[in-house]
Design an enzyme around this catalytic site. Structure first.
Site, PDB file in Angstrom:
ATOM      1  N   CYS A   7      59.292  -7.439 116.922  1.00 26.55           N
ATOM      2  CA  CYS A   7      60.353  -7.451 117.930  1.00 26.55           C
ATOM      3  C   CYS A   7      60.038  -6.349 118.938  1.00 26.55           C
ATOM      4  O   CYS A   7      58.923  -5.844 118.974  1.00 26.55           O
ATOM      5  CB  CYS A   7      61.750  -7.320 117.317  1.00 26.55           C
ATOM      6  SG  CYS A   7      62.149  -5.721 116.590  1.00 26.55           S
ATOM      7  N   CYS A  12      65.520  -3.280 114.579  1.00 26.29           N
ATOM      8  CA  CYS A  12      66.628  -4.202 114.271  1.00 26.29           C
ATOM      9  C   CYS A  12      66.126  -5.509 113.658  1.00 26.29           C
ATOM     10  O   CYS A  12      66.186  -5.700 112.457  1.00 26.29           O
ATOM     11  CB  CYS A  12      67.451  -4.519 115.520  1.00 26.29           C
ATOM     12  SG  CYS A  12      68.309  -3.108 116.235  1.00 26.29           S
ATOM     13  N   ARG A  13      65.611  -6.389 114.496  1.00 27.05           N
ATOM     14  CA  ARG A  13      65.251  -7.733 114.048  1.00 27.05           C
ATOM     15  C   ARG A  13      64.045  -7.773 113.121  1.00 27.05           C
ATOM     16  O   ARG A  13      64.105  -8.375 112.042  1.00 27.05           O
ATOM     17  CB  ARG A  13      65.004  -8.642 115.259  1.00 27.05           C
ATOM     18  CG  ARG A  13      66.237  -8.856 116.103  1.00 27.05           C
ATOM     19  CD  ARG A  13      65.926  -9.562 117.404  1.00 27.05           C
ATOM     20  NE  ARG A  13      65.162  -8.679 118.294  1.00 27.05           N
ATOM     21  CZ  ARG A  13      64.675  -9.027 119.466  1.00 27.05           C
ATOM     22  NH1 ARG A  13      64.840 -10.276 119.904  1.00 27.05           N
ATOM     23  NH2 ARG A  13      64.025  -8.168 120.223  1.00 27.05           N
ATOM     24  N   SER A  14      62.943  -7.181 113.530  1.00 20.63           N
ATOM     25  CA  SER A  14      61.734  -7.295 112.702  1.00 20.63           C
ATOM     26  C   SER A  14      61.852  -6.560 111.362  1.00 20.63           C
ATOM     27  O   SER A  14      61.359  -7.078 110.355  1.00 20.63           O
ATOM     28  CB  SER A  14      60.476  -6.901 113.468  1.00 20.63           C
ATOM     29  OG  SER A  14      60.550  -5.612 114.012  1.00 20.63           O
ATOM     30  N   ASP A 120      68.805 -10.087 120.234  1.00 19.25           N
ATOM     31  CA  ASP A 120      68.696  -8.675 119.873  1.00 19.25           C
ATOM     32  C   ASP A 120      70.113  -8.131 119.653  1.00 19.25           C
ATOM     33  O   ASP A 120      70.909  -8.089 120.583  1.00 19.25           O
ATOM     34  CB  ASP A 120      68.002  -7.905 120.985  1.00 19.25           C
ATOM     35  CG  ASP A 120      67.631  -6.487 120.579  1.00 19.25           C
ATOM     36  OD1 ASP A 120      68.171  -5.985 119.570  1.00 19.25           O
ATOM     37  OD2 ASP A 120      66.803  -5.878 121.279  1.00 19.25           O
TER      38      ASP A 120
END
Length: 149
Positions: A7, A12-14, A120
């Site tokens: 990301c 956050c996401r990864s 995100d």
């Protein structure tokens, strides 16, 4: 099999995707995460991401943010990007068609989300992190089913 989740800032996401994926693949698989920017390099994931993962009995608290490197294109078999901007940035770093073939949009694994992006949650609240977790969980199931064929 070696899988890399990518990301923007790798907070956050990864990290969530890495943590989820590790619970879904057999021992011997390597799953890691990275970001396209080094702004958060060395930092732990966002506290909201850590809490969301913990709510699902997944511990991502010890992960550390790192930027994607040239070596990642040689090390990893699959590189999954969370959104189109990240995908374009990662693809721009590839040096061959073989490397390019390793890179895809994370949600391309879900037939009904073709070309969709993982939003995100950074500027949102806990509900946004939970929604992202659920989306990542479905995507990780699809990835597992593809790589275990």
């Amino acid at each position: 099999m070696k899988i890399l989740m990518v990301c923007l800032g790798n907070i956050c996401r990864s990290p969530l995707a890495e943590g989820i994926m590790k619970t879904k693949v057999p021992e011997g698989f390597i799953v890691d995460s990275a970001g396209t920017i080094s702004l958060h390099e060395g930092e732990h994931p966002d506290k909201r991401a850590v809490k969301t993962a913990a709510n699902h009995n997944i511990d991502i608290s010890k992960q550390r943010s790192r930027p994607i490197t040239r070596a990642d294109f040689e090390t990893f078999d699959k590189i999954y990007c969370m959104d189109i901007d990240v995908l374009e940035d990662v693809v721009s770093k590839t040096k061959s068609e073989k490397e390019r073939q390793k890179v895809s949009l994370f949600l391309e694994t879900l037939g009904d989300h073709k070309n969709a992006e993982v939003p995100d949650p950074y500027w949102g609240g806990m509900k946004d992190f939970e929604n992202v977790f659920q989306l990542l969980d479905k995507g990780c199931d699809a990835i597992r089913n593809q790589v275990l064929k």
